[in-house]
Design a protein around this motif. Structure first.
Motif, PDB file in Angstrom:
ATOM      1  N   LEU A  59       1.083  -1.188  -0.087  1.00  0.00           N
ATOM      2  CA  LEU A  59      -0.004   0.162  -0.390  1.00  0.00           C
ATOM      3  C   LEU A  59       1.065   1.161  -0.180  1.00  0.00           C
ATOM      4  O   LEU A  59       0.005   2.080  -0.315  1.00  0.00           O
ATOM      5  N   LEU A  60       2.040   1.205   0.325  1.00  0.00           N
ATOM      6  CA  LEU A  60       2.727   2.124   0.494  1.00  0.00           C
ATOM      7  C   LEU A  60       3.652   2.766  -1.140  1.00  0.00           C
ATOM      8  O   LEU A  60       4.170   1.363  -1.724  1.00  0.00           O
ATOM      9  N   PRO A  61       4.347   4.083  -0.966  1.00  0.00           N
ATOM     10  CA  PRO A  61       4.775   4.027  -2.598  1.00  0.00           C
ATOM     11  C   PRO A  61       6.234   3.720  -2.477  1.00  0.00           C
ATOM     12  O   PRO A  61       7.253   3.621  -1.558  1.00  0.00           O
ATOM     13  N   ALA A  62       6.845   2.586  -3.479  1.00  0.00           N
ATOM     14  CA  ALA A  62       7.602   1.884  -3.031  1.00  0.00           C
ATOM     15  C   ALA A  62       9.326   2.887  -3.593  1.00  0.00           C
ATOM     16  O   ALA A  62       9.736   2.301  -2.126  1.00  0.00           O
ATOM     17  N   ALA A  63       9.097   3.558  -3.890  1.00  0.00           N
ATOM     18  CA  ALA A  63       9.991   5.018  -3.677  1.00  0.00           C
ATOM     19  C   ALA A  63      10.371   5.328  -3.165  1.00  0.00           C
ATOM     20  O   ALA A  63      11.244   5.873  -2.488  1.00  0.00           O
ATOM     21  N   SER A  64       9.269   5.769  -2.185  1.00  0.00           N
ATOM     22  CA  SER A  64       9.911   6.208  -0.246  1.00  0.00           C
ATOM     23  C   SER A  64      10.393   5.494   0.710  1.00  0.00           C
ATOM     24  O   SER A  64      10.433   5.974   1.348  1.00  0.00           O
ATOM     25  N   PHE A  65      10.202   3.882   0.543  1.00  0.00           N
ATOM     26  CA  PHE A  65      10.089   3.325   1.861  1.00  0.00           C
ATOM     27  C   PHE A  65      11.146   1.575   1.019  1.00  0.00           C
ATOM     28  O   PHE A  65      11.088   1.700   0.517  1.00  0.00           O
ATOM     29  N   LEU A  66      11.624   0.969   2.710  1.00  0.00           N
ATOM     30  CA  LEU A  66      12.978   0.556   2.346  1.00  0.00           C
ATOM     31  C   LEU A  66      12.445  -0.621   3.211  1.00  0.00           C
ATOM     32  O   LEU A  66      12.484  -0.304   4.382  1.00  0.00           O
ATOM     33  N   ARG A  67      12.518  -2.597   3.022  1.00  0.00           N
ATOM     34  CA  ARG A  67      12.294  -3.445   3.266  1.00  0.00           C
ATOM     35  C   ARG A  67      13.725  -3.219   3.993  1.00  0.00           C
ATOM     36  O   ARG A  67      14.612  -3.954   2.557  1.00  0.00           O
ATOM     37  N   ILE A  68      14.451  -3.707   5.361  1.00  0.00           N
ATOM     38  CA  ILE A  68      15.648  -3.941   5.516  1.00  0.00           C
ATOM     39  C   ILE A  68      15.770  -5.179   6.428  1.00  0.00           C
ATOM     40  O   ILE A  68      16.613  -6.099   6.731  1.00  0.00           O
ATOM     41  N   HIS A  69      14.225  -5.813   6.412  1.00  0.00           N
ATOM     42  CA  HIS A  69      13.969  -6.949   7.341  1.00  0.00           C
ATOM     43  C   HIS A  69      13.132  -7.607   7.396  1.00  0.00           C
ATOM     44  O   HIS A  69      11.602  -7.079   7.175  1.00  0.00           O
ATOM     45  N   LYS A  70      13.275  -8.950   8.024  1.00  0.00           N
ATOM     46  CA  LYS A  70      11.650  -9.497   7.557  1.00  0.00           C
ATOM     47  C   LYS A  70      10.654  -9.185   7.994  1.00  0.00           C
ATOM     48  O   LYS A  70       9.340  -8.353   8.256  1.00  0.00           O
ATOM     49  N   SER A  71      11.048  -8.071   9.120  1.00  0.00           N
ATOM     50  CA  SER A  71      10.428  -7.571  10.291  1.00  0.00           C
ATOM     51  C   SER A  71      10.311  -6.203  10.038  1.00  0.00           C
ATOM     52  O   SER A  71       9.734  -5.768  11.322  1.00  0.00           O
ATOM     53  N   TYR A  72      10.848  -5.553   9.696  1.00  0.00           N
ATOM     54  CA  TYR A  72      11.446  -3.681   9.631  1.00  0.00           C
ATOM     55  C   TYR A  72      11.213  -2.730   7.921  1.00  0.00           C
ATOM     56  O   TYR A  72      11.498  -3.723   7.154  1.00  0.00           O
ATOM     57  N   LEU A  73      10.591  -2.740   8.479  1.00  0.00           N
ATOM     58  CA  LEU A  73      10.472  -1.250   7.041  1.00  0.00           C
ATOM     59  C   LEU A  73      11.033  -0.302   7.676  1.00  0.00           C
ATOM     60  O   LEU A  73       9.435   0.179   8.526  1.00  0.00           O
ATOM     61  N   VAL A  74      11.224   0.280   6.806  1.00  0.00           N
ATOM     62  CA  VAL A  74      11.641   1.597   7.162  1.00  0.00           C
ATOM     63  C   VAL A  74      11.073   3.353   6.372  1.00  0.00           C
ATOM     64  O   VAL A  74      11.343   2.600   5.180  1.00  0.00           O
ATOM     65  N   SER A  75      11.508   4.409   6.287  1.00  0.00           N
ATOM     66  CA  SER A  75      11.369   5.297   5.696  1.00  0.00           C
ATOM     67  C   SER A  75      12.131   6.080   5.049  1.00  0.00           C
ATOM     68  O   SER A  75      13.758   6.273   6.195  1.00  0.00           O
ATOM     69  N   LYS A  76      12.441   6.022   3.796  1.00  0.00           N
ATOM     70  CA  LYS A  76      14.139   6.259   3.228  1.00  0.00           C
ATOM     71  C   LYS A  76      14.070   7.670   4.184  1.00  0.00           C
ATOM     72  O   LYS A  76      15.781   8.095   4.196  1.00  0.00           O
ATOM     73  N   LYS A  77      13.636   8.936   4.187  1.00  0.00           N
ATOM     74  CA  LYS A  77      13.564   9.929   4.549  1.00  0.00           C
ATOM     75  C   LYS A  77      14.172   9.514   6.186  1.00  0.00           C
ATOM     76  O   LYS A  77      14.650  10.592   6.595  1.00  0.00           O
ATOM     77  N   ALA A  78      13.533   9.188   6.760  1.00  0.00           N
ATOM     78  CA  ALA A  78      13.716   8.971   8.178  1.00  0.00           C
ATOM     79  C   ALA A  78      15.413   7.937   8.313  1.00  0.00           C
ATOM     80  O   ALA A  78      15.784   8.472   9.511  1.00  0.00           O
ATOM     81  N   ILE A  79      15.452   7.845   7.583  1.00  0.00           N
ATOM     82  CA  ILE A  79      17.730   6.952   7.561  1.00  0.00           C
ATOM     83  C   ILE A  79      18.684   8.178   7.895  1.00  0.00           C
ATOM     84  O   ILE A  79      18.333   8.876   7.272  1.00  0.00           O
ATOM     85  N   SER A  80      19.617   8.288   9.406  1.00  0.00           N
ATOM     86  CA  SER A  80      20.205   9.303   9.726  1.00  0.00           C
ATOM     87  C   SER A  80      21.354   8.613   9.095  1.00  0.00           C
ATOM     88  O   SER A  80      22.336   9.037   9.162  1.00  0.00           O
ATOM     89  N   ALA A  81      21.990   7.392   9.448  1.00  0.00           N
ATOM     90  CA  ALA A  81      23.378   6.888   8.993  1.00  0.00           C
ATOM     91  C   ALA A  81      23.494   5.465   9.113  1.00  0.00           C
ATOM     92  O   ALA A  81      22.371   4.814   9.204  1.00  0.00           O
ATOM     93  N   VAL A  82      23.956   4.448   8.709  1.00  0.00           N
ATOM     94  CA  VAL A  82      23.714   2.983   8.003  1.00  0.00           C
ATOM     95  C   VAL A  82      25.207   2.525   8.355  1.00  0.00           C
ATOM     96  O   VAL A  82      26.547   3.130   8.242  1.00  0.00           O
ATOM     97  N   LYS A  83      25.372   1.475   9.082  1.00  0.00           N
ATOM     98  CA  LYS A  83      26.149   0.188   9.182  1.00  0.00           C
ATOM     99  C   LYS A  83      25.987  -0.570   8.933  1.00  0.00           C
ATOM    100  O   LYS A  83      25.180  -0.935   7.796  1.00  0.00           O
ATOM    101  N   LYS A  84      27.539  -1.824   8.688  1.00  0.00           N
ATOM    102  CA  LYS A  84      27.380  -2.632   8.011  1.00  0.00           C
ATOM    103  C   LYS A  84      26.285  -3.738   8.159  1.00  0.00           C
ATOM    104  O   LYS A  84      25.540  -4.343   6.872  1.00  0.00           O
ATOM    105  N   ASN A  85      25.461  -4.368   9.732  1.00  0.00           N
ATOM    106  CA  ASN A  85      24.629  -4.151   9.626  1.00  0.00           C
ATOM    107  C   ASN A  85      23.035  -4.075  10.844  1.00  0.00           C
ATOM    108  O   ASN A  85      22.299  -4.627  10.960  1.00  0.00           O
ATOM    109  N   SER A  86      23.353  -2.722  10.154  1.00  0.00           N
ATOM    110  CA  SER A  86      21.974  -2.020  11.127  1.00  0.00           C
ATOM    111  C   SER A  86      21.727  -0.318   9.829  1.00  0.00           C
ATOM    112  O   SER A  86      22.340  -0.303   9.518  1.00  0.00           O
TER     113      SER A  86
END
Length: 233
Positions: free
Chosen positions: A180-207
């Motif tokens: 139901l969400l616009p695919a360009a704005s959200f990112l699946r990172i885990h089977k249990s987690y889906l995040v807004s791309k705008k909300a991401i502030s930093a990225v590590k190797k496993n998180s």
């Protein structure tokens, strides 16, 4: 840019396909595969816009591959066999190219994909920027821009919003909510987690970090994160 992948079990054919893609300025080749089975996991995590694929391959034919996809990207068939053309168009492929493919004919097929891609994007932009979900016996309005992240609770999802510390819980699967969400704005990172791309502030190797919140990234979705980083240096 249109994100695409190429799949062909023949090395020379795959190299030629990669070369042709490199000549089209609005295509971005994000990966290529000799084995369609190995492409499956990548497609689910990276969700390319366009797939170039051969038909006759060991293990899984191109037509069976298209039928098994978890969502419906654009597909251009590139094959040495004309006899499968009707089967391909029955699966709503964009075009059917017979090897050897002249560059002008390749451009023609890509232009068809570009036109459809732009139409889809305009339709996506025209959609409502919110949805309603059932929660606590009410229909609750959720603005897409207000969503920070979503977590799966088996048959439920917990929707975390920027505007309030109290999440919204609704009975639905993560997959159905993701659709139901616009695919360009959200990112699946885990089977249990889906995040807004705008909300991401930093990225590590496993998180990934959403401010001070750290969420895990599973192996299945790590390539999608790498693509996101590549487009957001």
């Amino acid at each position: 840019m249109i994100k695409c992948i190429a799949i062909d079990d023949e090395t020379l054919a795959l190299q030629l396909l990669e070369h042709n893609i490199s000549q089209v300025p609005y295509l971005e080749l994000i990966n290529s595969f000799h084995n369609p089975l190995k492409a499956m996991a990548f497609i689910e995590s990276a969700r390319p816009d366009l797939i170039f694929i051969d038909i006759e391959m060991p293990g899984l034919t191109g037509l069976d591959f298209i039928k098994s996809l978890p969502y419906q990207p654009m597909v251009i068939l590139v094959t040495a066999y004309e006899k499968f053309a009707l089967d391909g168009f029955a699966l709503n492929v964009i075009d059917y190219l017979v090897k050897p493919v002249e560059l002008a004919r390749f451009f023609q097929a890509c232009n068809k994909a570009r036109t459809l891609f732009e139409l889809k994007n305009r339709a996506e932009e025209a959609k409502e920027q919110h949805l309603f979900v059932n929660s606590d016996h009410s229909l609750v309005k959720i603005e897409f821009d207000d969503i920070s992240w979503i977590e799966s609770l088996k048959e439920y999802v917990r929707i975390h919003l920027r505007s309030t510390s109290r999440p919204v819980v609704s009975r639905m699967t993560m997959k159905s909510f993701e659709d139901l969400l616009p695919a360009a704005s959200f990112l699946r990172i885990h089977k249990s987690y889906l995040v807004s791309k705008k909300a991401i502030s930093a990225v590590k190797k496993n998180s990934v970090f959403l401010g001070t919140l750290e969420l895990p990234v599973s192996d299945t979705y790590r390539e999608a994160i790498q693509l996101f980083i590549g487009k957001n240096p």
